[in-house]
Write a protein that holds these residues in place. Structure first.
Motif, PDB file in Angstrom:
ATOM      1  N   TRP A  73       0.912 -31.057   4.750  1.00 18.85           N
ATOM      2  CA  TRP A  73       0.456 -30.573   6.060  1.00 18.85           C
ATOM      3  C   TRP A  73      -1.037 -30.286   6.072  1.00 18.85           C
ATOM      4  CZ3 TRP A  73       3.827 -32.336   8.993  1.00 18.85           C
ATOM      5  CH2 TRP A  73       5.184 -32.306   8.656  1.00 18.85           C
ATOM      6  N   GLN A  74      -1.659 -30.342   4.887  1.00 19.01           N
ATOM      7  CA  GLN A  74      -3.097 -30.087   4.782  1.00 19.01           C
ATOM      8  C   GLN A  74      -3.799 -31.245   4.062  1.00 19.01           C
ATOM      9  OE1 GLN A  74      -3.371 -26.302   2.780  1.00 19.01           O
ATOM     10  NE2 GLN A  74      -2.698 -25.178   4.571  1.00 19.01           N
ATOM     11  N   VAL A 107       0.665 -41.120   6.907  1.00 13.50           N
ATOM     12  CA  VAL A 107       0.793 -40.690   5.511  1.00 13.50           C
ATOM     13  C   VAL A 107       1.799 -39.549   5.409  1.00 13.50           C
ATOM     14  CG1 VAL A 107      -0.429 -39.676   3.539  1.00 13.50           C
ATOM     15  CG2 VAL A 107      -1.516 -41.474   4.893  1.00 13.50           C
ATOM     16  N   GLN A 108       1.723 -38.595   6.324  1.00 14.00           N
ATOM     17  CA  GLN A 108       2.691 -37.495   6.309  1.00 14.00           C
ATOM     18  C   GLN A 108       4.111 -38.021   6.476  1.00 14.00           C
ATOM     19  OE1 GLN A 108       0.874 -35.189   9.458  1.00 14.00           O
ATOM     20  NE2 GLN A 108       0.025 -33.716   7.990  1.00 14.00           N
ATOM     21  N   ASP A 109       4.312 -38.938   7.395  1.00 13.37           N
ATOM     22  CA  ASP A 109       5.640 -39.525   7.596  1.00 13.37           C
ATOM     23  C   ASP A 109       6.132 -40.208   6.320  1.00 13.37           C
ATOM     24  OD1 ASP A 109       5.691 -38.656  10.224  1.00 13.37           O
ATOM     25  OD2 ASP A 109       5.161 -40.620  11.068  1.00 13.37           O
ATOM     26  N   PHE A 110       5.262 -40.992   5.680  1.00 13.92           N
ATOM     27  CA  PHE A 110       5.627 -41.695   4.453  1.00 13.92           C
ATOM     28  C   PHE A 110       6.001 -40.696   3.356  1.00 13.92           C
ATOM     29  CE2 PHE A 110       4.452 -43.382   0.275  1.00 13.92           C
ATOM     30  CZ  PHE A 110       5.245 -44.524   0.233  1.00 13.92           C
ATOM     31  N   LEU A 111       5.173 -39.684   3.151  1.00 11.22           N
ATOM     32  CA  LEU A 111       5.432 -38.711   2.086  1.00 11.22           C
ATOM     33  C   LEU A 111       6.705 -37.909   2.345  1.00 11.22           C
ATOM     34  CD1 LEU A 111       1.801 -37.435   1.444  1.00 11.22           C
ATOM     35  CD2 LEU A 111       3.170 -38.937  -0.022  1.00 11.22           C
ATOM     36  N   LEU A 112       6.927 -37.505   3.566  1.00 11.16           N
ATOM     37  CA  LEU A 112       8.144 -36.751   3.880  1.00 11.16           C
ATOM     38  C   LEU A 112       9.393 -37.610   3.674  1.00 11.16           C
ATOM     39  CD1 LEU A 112       6.867 -34.735   6.955  1.00 11.16           C
ATOM     40  CD2 LEU A 112       7.367 -33.850   4.661  1.00 11.16           C
ATOM     41  N   GLU A 120      -5.248 -41.823   9.747  1.00 10.51           N
ATOM     42  CA  GLU A 120      -3.957 -42.261   9.190  1.00 10.51           C
ATOM     43  C   GLU A 120      -3.103 -41.090   8.698  1.00 10.51           C
ATOM     44  OE1 GLU A 120      -5.325 -46.577   7.438  1.00 10.51           O
ATOM     45  OE2 GLU A 120      -5.879 -44.772   6.302  1.00 10.51           O
ATOM     46  N   ILE A 121      -3.550 -39.878   8.940  1.00 13.78           N
ATOM     47  CA  ILE A 121      -2.853 -38.702   8.424  1.00 13.78           C
ATOM     48  C   ILE A 121      -1.397 -38.662   8.879  1.00 13.78           C
ATOM     49  CG2 ILE A 121      -2.717 -36.175   8.598  1.00 13.78           C
ATOM     50  CD1 ILE A 121      -5.777 -36.142   8.277  1.00 13.78           C
TER      51      ILE A 121
END
Length: 169
Positions: free
Chosen positions: A44-45, A19-24, A15-16
């Motif tokens: 990114w990490q 999650v990255q899309d949501f956080l950005l 799901e990374i």
């Protein structure tokens, strides 16, 4: 959609990207481009920072359709904040971060549920203190954390309106 329709569970490695899309999206909604760029290294990490270490974790709030609508994370504090140098020890202090709720679902108890999970995690992993920083202009952020028992340690004011807060676990 109600609070009961939301499932909170640990984020998985597959799901990374979501999650990255949501956080950005959350950063873009709240911060200037300069601030966004300066505070997104952990995004990114995610795997290295939150998913792999035993004393770290990240949780997501998901709708019944599987849409990610909230996140929260914990990792050992790494003494990177200049204004707090030497105040905390990573073994004993957890840093709470990446706590965001979709703007359409705020004030429905989702953040409180995520915080309860984080608190239990910190207790189970031997943390004595929880540290976080927020920005006064985040909708509900500062007041939410005060309502969860966090107190101000340093208020940097300035353009970024950074407030450092702590709470005994």
């Amino acid at each position: 959609m109600t609070r009961q329709d939301i499932l909170i569970r640990p984020i998985t490695k597959d799901e990374i990207d979501a999650v990255q899309d949501f956080l950005l999206r959350q950063l873009k909604e709240h911060l200037t481009p300069e601030l966004q760029a300066s505070i997104n290294k952990d995004i990114w990490q995610l795997e290295i920072t939150y998913l792999d270490p035993e004393n770290s974790g990240m949780w997501g709030a998901f709708t019944s359709e599987g849409e990610l609508v909230g996140t929260a994370a914990v990792c050992p504090y790494n003494d990177r904040m200049v204004s707090l140098k030497g105040r905390y020890h990573g073994r004993n202090t957890a840093e709470v971060g990446r706590c965001y709720i979709d703007k359409h679902l705020r004030r429905q108890g989702i953040g409180r549920r995520l915080f309860q999970i984080i608190t239990a995690f910190c207790q189970e992993h031997g943390y004595h203190m929880m540290y976080l920083h927020t920005h006064r202009f985040f909708p509900g952020g500062f007041n939410f954390w005060r309502n969860q028992g966090f107190t101000i340690t340093v208020d940097e004011e300035g353009a970024a309106q950074i407030v450092h807060m702590e709470r005994i676990v």
